[in-house]
Design a protein around this motif. Structure first.
Motif, PDB file in Angstrom:
ATOM      1  N   MET A  98      25.345  36.804  -9.029  1.00  0.00           N
ATOM      2  CA  MET A  98      24.259  36.597  -8.075  1.00  0.00           C
ATOM      3  C   MET A  98      23.117  37.565  -8.401  1.00  0.00           C
ATOM      4  O   MET A  98      23.334  38.601  -9.008  1.00  0.00           O
ATOM      5  N   ARG A  99      21.940  37.212  -7.986  1.00  0.00           N
ATOM      6  CA  ARG A  99      20.791  38.107  -8.136  1.00  0.00           C
ATOM      7  C   ARG A  99      19.943  38.010  -6.875  1.00  0.00           C
ATOM      8  O   ARG A  99      19.899  36.963  -6.243  1.00  0.00           O
ATOM      9  N   VAL A 100      19.259  39.095  -6.530  1.00  0.00           N
ATOM     10  CA  VAL A 100      18.332  39.050  -5.402  1.00  0.00           C
ATOM     11  C   VAL A 100      16.932  39.379  -5.895  1.00  0.00           C
ATOM     12  O   VAL A 100      16.756  40.045  -6.914  1.00  0.00           O
ATOM     13  N   GLY A 101      15.940  38.902  -5.174  1.00  0.00           N
ATOM     14  CA  GLY A 101      14.556  39.211  -5.511  1.00  0.00           C
ATOM     15  C   GLY A 101      13.748  39.361  -4.240  1.00  0.00           C
ATOM     16  O   GLY A 101      14.050  38.722  -3.222  1.00  0.00           O
ATOM     17  N   THR A 102      12.738  40.214  -4.303  1.00  0.00           N
ATOM     18  CA  THR A 102      11.847  40.364  -3.148  1.00  0.00           C
ATOM     19  C   THR A 102      10.410  40.074  -3.579  1.00  0.00           C
ATOM     20  O   THR A 102      10.043  40.260  -4.736  1.00  0.00           O
ATOM     21  N   GLY A 103       9.626  39.617  -2.630  1.00  0.00           N
ATOM     22  CA  GLY A 103       8.206  39.371  -2.887  1.00  0.00           C
ATOM     23  C   GLY A 103       7.400  39.824  -1.689  1.00  0.00           C
ATOM     24  O   GLY A 103       7.893  39.791  -0.550  1.00  0.00           O
ATOM     25  N   TRP A 104       6.190  40.250  -1.942  1.00  0.00           N
ATOM     26  CA  TRP A 104       5.310  40.744  -0.875  1.00  0.00           C
ATOM     27  C   TRP A 104       3.888  40.353  -1.240  1.00  0.00           C
ATOM     28  O   TRP A 104       3.509  40.413  -2.417  1.00  0.00           O
ATOM     29  N   ASP A 105       3.105  39.949  -0.264  1.00  0.00           N
ATOM     30  CA  ASP A 105       1.711  39.617  -0.558  1.00  0.00           C
ATOM     31  C   ASP A 105       0.842  39.867   0.665  1.00  0.00           C
ATOM     32  O   ASP A 105       1.329  39.856   1.802  1.00  0.00           O
ATOM     33  N   LEU A 106      -0.417  40.094   0.393  1.00  0.00           N
ATOM     34  CA  LEU A 106      -1.414  40.337   1.449  1.00  0.00           C
ATOM     35  C   LEU A 106      -2.704  39.632   1.046  1.00  0.00           C
ATOM     36  O   LEU A 106      -3.104  39.687  -0.119  1.00  0.00           O
ATOM     37  N   HIS A 107      -3.317  38.950   1.981  1.00  0.00           N
ATOM     38  CA  HIS A 107      -4.650  38.375   1.734  1.00  0.00           C
ATOM     39  C   HIS A 107      -5.571  38.714   2.896  1.00  0.00           C
ATOM     40  O   HIS A 107      -5.147  38.749   4.056  1.00  0.00           O
ATOM     41  N   LYS A 108      -6.821  38.936   2.531  1.00  0.00           N
ATOM     42  CA  LYS A 108      -7.852  39.170   3.539  1.00  0.00           C
ATOM     43  C   LYS A 108      -8.233  37.832   4.181  1.00  0.00           C
ATOM     44  O   LYS A 108      -8.326  36.817   3.490  1.00  0.00           O
ATOM     45  N   LEU A 109      -8.448  37.853   5.488  1.00  0.00           N
ATOM     46  CA  LEU A 109      -8.866  36.640   6.202  1.00  0.00           C
ATOM     47  C   LEU A 109     -10.376  36.649   6.384  1.00  0.00           C
ATOM     48  O   LEU A 109     -10.953  37.644   6.825  1.00  0.00           O
ATOM     49  N   VAL A 110     -11.010  35.544   6.023  1.00  0.00           N
ATOM     50  CA  VAL A 110     -12.469  35.440   6.080  1.00  0.00           C
ATOM     51  C   VAL A 110     -12.863  34.068   6.638  1.00  0.00           C
ATOM     52  O   VAL A 110     -12.069  33.118   6.593  1.00  0.00           O
ATOM     53  N   PRO A 111     -14.099  33.943   7.133  1.00  0.00           N
ATOM     54  CA  PRO A 111     -14.564  32.631   7.591  1.00  0.00           C
ATOM     55  C   PRO A 111     -14.734  31.675   6.404  1.00  0.00           C
ATOM     56  O   PRO A 111     -14.802  32.110   5.243  1.00  0.00           O
ATOM     57  N   ASP A 112     -14.842  30.399   6.703  1.00  0.00           N
ATOM     58  CA  ASP A 112     -15.127  29.374   5.695  1.00  0.00           C
ATOM     59  C   ASP A 112     -14.041  29.228   4.639  1.00  0.00           C
ATOM     60  O   ASP A 112     -14.312  28.860   3.491  1.00  0.00           O
ATOM     61  N   ARG A 113     -12.815  29.561   4.986  1.00  0.00           N
ATOM     62  CA  ARG A 113     -11.675  29.274   4.120  1.00  0.00           C
ATOM     63  C   ARG A 113     -10.622  28.603   4.994  1.00  0.00           C
ATOM     64  O   ARG A 113     -10.523  28.861   6.189  1.00  0.00           O
ATOM     65  N   THR A 114      -9.829  27.715   4.377  1.00  0.00           N
ATOM     66  CA  THR A 114      -8.739  27.066   5.112  1.00  0.00           C
ATOM     67  C   THR A 114      -7.508  27.956   5.048  1.00  0.00           C
ATOM     68  O   THR A 114      -7.205  28.522   3.996  1.00  0.00           O
ATOM     69  N   LEU A 115      -6.817  28.084   6.175  1.00  0.00           N
ATOM     70  CA  LEU A 115      -5.624  28.925   6.223  1.00  0.00           C
ATOM     71  C   LEU A 115      -4.387  28.083   5.892  1.00  0.00           C
ATOM     72  O   LEU A 115      -4.049  27.155   6.623  1.00  0.00           O
ATOM     73  N   TYR A 116      -3.753  28.414   4.755  1.00  0.00           N
ATOM     74  CA  TYR A 116      -2.516  27.747   4.350  1.00  0.00           C
ATOM     75  C   TYR A 116      -1.373  28.747   4.429  1.00  0.00           C
ATOM     76  O   TYR A 116      -1.481  29.864   3.917  1.00  0.00           O
ATOM     77  N   ILE A 117      -0.299  28.347   5.083  1.00  0.00           N
ATOM     78  CA  ILE A 117       0.891  29.191   5.151  1.00  0.00           C
ATOM     79  C   ILE A 117       2.088  28.317   4.812  1.00  0.00           C
ATOM     80  O   ILE A 117       2.371  27.341   5.519  1.00  0.00           O
ATOM     81  N   GLY A 118       2.734  28.643   3.724  1.00  0.00           N
ATOM     82  CA  GLY A 118       3.874  27.825   3.282  1.00  0.00           C
ATOM     83  C   GLY A 118       3.460  26.395   2.977  1.00  0.00           C
ATOM     84  O   GLY A 118       4.236  25.465   3.141  1.00  0.00           O
ATOM     85  N   GLY A 119       2.222  26.223   2.541  1.00  0.00           N
ATOM     86  CA  GLY A 119       1.726  24.895   2.199  1.00  0.00           C
ATOM     87  C   GLY A 119       1.264  24.086   3.397  1.00  0.00           C
ATOM     88  O   GLY A 119       0.833  22.950   3.252  1.00  0.00           O
ATOM     89  N   VAL A 120       1.365  24.660   4.578  1.00  0.00           N
ATOM     90  CA  VAL A 120       0.941  23.966   5.801  1.00  0.00           C
ATOM     91  C   VAL A 120      -0.456  24.446   6.185  1.00  0.00           C
ATOM     92  O   VAL A 120      -0.722  25.653   6.218  1.00  0.00           O
ATOM     93  N   GLU A 121      -1.342  23.501   6.443  1.00  0.00           N
ATOM     94  CA  GLU A 121      -2.697  23.850   6.863  1.00  0.00           C
ATOM     95  C   GLU A 121      -2.658  24.228   8.341  1.00  0.00           C
ATOM     96  O   GLU A 121      -2.226  23.450   9.185  1.00  0.00           O
ATOM     97  N   ILE A 122      -3.084  25.463   8.639  1.00  0.00           N
ATOM     98  CA  ILE A 122      -3.027  25.978  10.007  1.00  0.00           C
ATOM     99  C   ILE A 122      -4.445  26.004  10.582  1.00  0.00           C
ATOM    100  O   ILE A 122      -5.318  26.680  10.032  1.00  0.00           O
ATOM    101  N   PRO A 123      -4.702  25.295  11.668  1.00  0.00           N
ATOM    102  CA  PRO A 123      -6.042  25.323  12.264  1.00  0.00           C
ATOM    103  C   PRO A 123      -6.398  26.736  12.741  1.00  0.00           C
ATOM    104  O   PRO A 123      -5.653  27.339  13.506  1.00  0.00           O
ATOM    105  N   HIS A 124      -7.510  27.265  12.227  1.00  0.00           N
ATOM    106  CA  HIS A 124      -7.922  28.619  12.586  1.00  0.00           C
ATOM    107  C   HIS A 124      -9.377  28.802  12.164  1.00  0.00           C
ATOM    108  O   HIS A 124      -9.888  28.065  11.324  1.00  0.00           O
ATOM    109  N   THR A 125     -10.023  29.808  12.730  1.00  0.00           N
ATOM    110  CA  THR A 125     -11.416  30.067  12.371  1.00  0.00           C
ATOM    111  C   THR A 125     -11.530  30.848  11.067  1.00  0.00           C
ATOM    112  O   THR A 125     -12.612  30.951  10.499  1.00  0.00           O
ATOM    113  N   LEU A 126     -10.416  31.422  10.608  1.00  0.00           N
ATOM    114  CA  LEU A 126     -10.412  32.202   9.377  1.00  0.00           C
ATOM    115  C   LEU A 126      -9.393  31.624   8.400  1.00  0.00           C
ATOM    116  O   LEU A 126      -8.424  30.983   8.801  1.00  0.00           O
ATOM    117  N   GLY A 127      -9.625  31.872   7.113  1.00  0.00           N
ATOM    118  CA  GLY A 127      -8.659  31.484   6.089  1.00  0.00           C
ATOM    119  C   GLY A 127      -8.497  32.636   5.121  1.00  0.00           C
ATOM    120  O   GLY A 127      -9.248  33.614   5.159  1.00  0.00           O
TER     121      GLY A 127
END
Ligand code: MG
Length: 151
Positions: free
Chosen positions: A1-30
């Motif tokens: 067996m093997r384990v792996g970890t991942g971590w990520d951070l993105h800045k939220l800004v206007p005029d971008r679509t917010l995608y989380i896990g491939g799902v488009e989330i309605p929001h004022t920031l993306g």
């Protein structure tokens, strides 16, 4: 067996679509990013690559490469999956830290999306949502842990 970890951070800004896990989330920031900025999928990809000791998402899809501009991160995940040959995913456990919007209504769709992309049962994919209690309203953070089993 093997384990792996991942971590990520993105800045939220206007005029971008917010995608989380491939799902488009309605929001004022993306999420700002070279791709669609899907921090959760980027963490999942890094967890898979980490378990395989095959580098990170940036070494496979350089952010300087124009062919990946605004690309759907689900497509990046699909391109990584062939590297799992000889391994199967035992389970995937993820946390998303985001102050707004409230993610609970979308958790089912996110789990299903990732499970489908990775050919997993929904029970193998856990998505937990937390907030930063108002301290970091301008960012989305995601972490992922994966267990791989020889098959
Ligand atoms: Mg990223």
């Amino acid at each position: 067996m093997r384990v792996g970890t991942g971590w990520d951070l993105h800045k939220l800004v206007p005029d971008r679509t917010l995608y989380i896990g491939g799902v488009e989330i309605p929001h004022t920031l993306g999420a700002l990013g070279h791709s669609d900025g899907d921090a959760l999928l980027h963490a999942v990809i890094d967890a898979l690559l980490g378990a395989l000791a095959l580098g990170d998402i940036g070494s496979h899809f350089p952010p300087t490469d124009e062919q990946y501009r605004d690309i759907a991160s689900l497509e990046l995940l699909r391109r990584i999956l062939p590297l799992l040959a000889g391994w199967e995913i035992g389970n995937l456990d993820c946390t998303v830290i985001l102050d707004r919007p409230f993610l609970q209504p979308y958790i089912g769709a996110i789990r299903q999306n990732i499970a489908s992309a990775c050919s997993l049962a929904i029970e193998q994919v856990s998505i937990k949502a937390k907030t930063s209690e108002g301290l970091h309203e301008q960012v989305i953070v995601a972490e992922a842990l994966v267990l791989l089993k020889k098959c």
